[in-house]
Design a protein around this motif. Sequence first.
Motif, PDB file in Angstrom:
ATOM      1  N   GLY A 156       0.861  -1.132  -0.139  1.00  0.00           N
ATOM      2  CA  GLY A 156      -0.052  -0.168  -0.172  1.00  0.00           C
ATOM      3  C   GLY A 156       0.628   1.187  -0.026  1.00  0.00           C
ATOM      4  O   GLY A 156       0.220   2.200   0.085  1.00  0.00           O
ATOM      5  N   GLN A 157       1.961   1.269   0.003  1.00  0.00           N
ATOM      6  CA  GLN A 157       2.872   2.254   0.088  1.00  0.00           C
ATOM      7  C   GLN A 157       4.337   1.945  -0.548  1.00  0.00           C
ATOM      8  O   GLN A 157       4.738   0.899  -0.532  1.00  0.00           O
ATOM      9  CB  GLN A 157       2.911   3.026   1.260  1.00  0.00           C
ATOM     10  N   PHE A 158       5.296   3.022  -0.923  1.00  0.00           N
ATOM     11  CA  PHE A 158       6.589   2.821  -1.488  1.00  0.00           C
ATOM     12  C   PHE A 158       7.551   3.984  -0.390  1.00  0.00           C
ATOM     13  O   PHE A 158       7.033   5.068  -0.766  1.00  0.00           O
ATOM     14  CB  PHE A 158       6.764   3.103  -2.931  1.00  0.00           C
ATOM     15  N   LEU A 159       8.410   3.285  -0.061  1.00  0.00           N
ATOM     16  CA  LEU A 159       9.386   4.019   0.956  1.00  0.00           C
ATOM     17  C   LEU A 159      10.843   4.143   0.309  1.00  0.00           C
ATOM     18  O   LEU A 159      11.540   3.092   0.210  1.00  0.00           O
ATOM     19  CB  LEU A 159       9.391   3.484   2.424  1.00  0.00           C
ATOM     20  N   LEU A 160      11.144   5.256  -0.412  1.00  0.00           N
ATOM     21  CA  LEU A 160      12.388   5.401  -0.799  1.00  0.00           C
ATOM     22  C   LEU A 160      13.343   6.235  -0.237  1.00  0.00           C
ATOM     23  O   LEU A 160      12.752   7.279   0.223  1.00  0.00           O
ATOM     24  CB  LEU A 160      12.135   5.769  -2.472  1.00  0.00           C
ATOM     25  N   ALA A 161      14.609   6.019  -0.156  1.00  0.00           N
ATOM     26  CA  ALA A 161      15.447   6.991   0.394  1.00  0.00           C
ATOM     27  C   ALA A 161      16.616   7.267  -0.643  1.00  0.00           C
ATOM     28  O   ALA A 161      16.995   6.240  -1.412  1.00  0.00           O
ATOM     29  CB  ALA A 161      16.200   6.193   1.609  1.00  0.00           C
ATOM     30  N   VAL A 162      17.099   8.514  -0.685  1.00  0.00           N
ATOM     31  CA  VAL A 162      17.804   8.832  -1.844  1.00  0.00           C
ATOM     32  C   VAL A 162      19.157   9.527  -1.375  1.00  0.00           C
ATOM     33  O   VAL A 162      19.143  10.288  -0.281  1.00  0.00           O
ATOM     34  CB  VAL A 162      17.210   9.724  -3.080  1.00  0.00           C
ATOM     35  N   SER A 163      20.378   9.195  -1.814  1.00  0.00           N
ATOM     36  CA  SER A 163      21.645   9.951  -1.274  1.00  0.00           C
ATOM     37  C   SER A 163      21.738  11.118  -2.445  1.00  0.00           C
ATOM     38  O   SER A 163      21.054  11.329  -3.414  1.00  0.00           O
ATOM     39  CB  SER A 163      22.482   8.991  -1.489  1.00  0.00           C
ATOM     40  N   GLY A 164      22.773  11.837  -2.215  1.00  0.00           N
ATOM     41  CA  GLY A 164      23.057  12.908  -2.995  1.00  0.00           C
ATOM     42  C   GLY A 164      24.137  12.671  -4.099  1.00  0.00           C
ATOM     43  O   GLY A 164      24.365  11.393  -4.293  1.00  0.00           O
ATOM     44  N   GLY A 165      24.294  13.661  -5.030  1.00  0.00           N
ATOM     45  CA  GLY A 165      25.311  13.277  -6.395  1.00  0.00           C
ATOM     46  C   GLY A 165      24.648  13.624  -7.355  1.00  0.00           C
ATOM     47  O   GLY A 165      23.309  13.438  -7.509  1.00  0.00           O
ATOM     48  N   SER A 166      25.521  13.932  -8.506  1.00  0.00           N
ATOM     49  CA  SER A 166      24.996  14.428  -9.713  1.00  0.00           C
ATOM     50  C   SER A 166      24.041  13.312 -10.556  1.00  0.00           C
ATOM     51  O   SER A 166      23.009  13.540 -11.264  1.00  0.00           O
ATOM     52  CB  SER A 166      26.171  14.773 -10.628  1.00  0.00           C
ATOM     53  N   THR A 167      24.699  11.856 -10.274  1.00  0.00           N
ATOM     54  CA  THR A 167      23.890  10.963 -11.233  1.00  0.00           C
ATOM     55  C   THR A 167      22.336  10.565 -10.664  1.00  0.00           C
ATOM     56  O   THR A 167      21.518  10.520 -11.157  1.00  0.00           O
ATOM     57  CB  THR A 167      24.642   9.687 -10.999  1.00  0.00           C
ATOM     58  N   PRO A 168      22.258  10.745  -9.178  1.00  0.00           N
ATOM     59  CA  PRO A 168      20.972  10.511  -8.741  1.00  0.00           C
ATOM     60  C   PRO A 168      20.077  11.786  -8.922  1.00  0.00           C
ATOM     61  O   PRO A 168      18.850  11.570  -9.375  1.00  0.00           O
ATOM     62  CB  PRO A 168      21.073  10.592  -7.257  1.00  0.00           C
ATOM     63  N   TRP A 169      20.277  12.863  -9.213  1.00  0.00           N
ATOM     64  CA  TRP A 169      19.581  14.055  -9.599  1.00  0.00           C
ATOM     65  C   TRP A 169      19.060  13.806 -11.135  1.00  0.00           C
ATOM     66  O   TRP A 169      17.831  13.933 -11.227  1.00  0.00           O
ATOM     67  CB  TRP A 169      20.242  15.287  -9.400  1.00  0.00           C
TER      68      TRP A 169
END
Length: 234
Positions: A32-45
Amino acid sequence: MRIEILADKEAIAVRAAEQIAEQARQAVAARGQFLLAVSGGSTPWAMLRCLATADVPWEQTHLFQVDERVAPAGHADRNLTHLQESLAEAPLPAEQIHAMPVEEADLELAAARYAATLRELAGVPAVLDLVHLGLGDDGHTASLIPGDPVLDVEQTDVSSTGVYQGRRRLSLTFPAINRARAILWLLAGAGKAPMLRRLCEADPSIPAGRIEQQHALLLADQTAAAEIDPSGFQ
């Protein structure tokens, strides 16, 4: 750990967005939900810009930060600044972007507050669906920095760090990251090659080598993967 070698950063960003969108749909169907955690950096943007226009169940998606520098709101050093800009076209409700509260004077209290937010949405103990990670030239990942006491934190999911490259930070800890249902590594550039080899060897002398690999997918360009044999990780 599975490894896919792609042509360049742009191809990594597209492939990563595809993977995240697919996992988002699966998570929402299952829980019922999606929990995403993102780091920094040019590729993730670049990855998030691709994701912003993908088929993602945004109303059921919550976005967390893997780590954040202590800097004023809107500052270029803040991962949040670039994260919000990259997702500008996504119909993700603003209240479902959970920013690390690095503007608070008491960083330990700030870390505890963020850990509580994780528990509210991800359970006790908190289990994120997907954690995106990068790899530093010194072997760090998230803001788990070589030699920092944060490496030994086991009793909480979020901790402050010492000064690194001019700023203190908040970071998810090893327990929080290793509990995730999936890990997504993104690596590009020849400078990553030596540490990528050590990551693939699960070298515990670098922070990245202490991340669980059982449910991990690593996307790298050809220069980053120059020192490994990806066929051994399929």
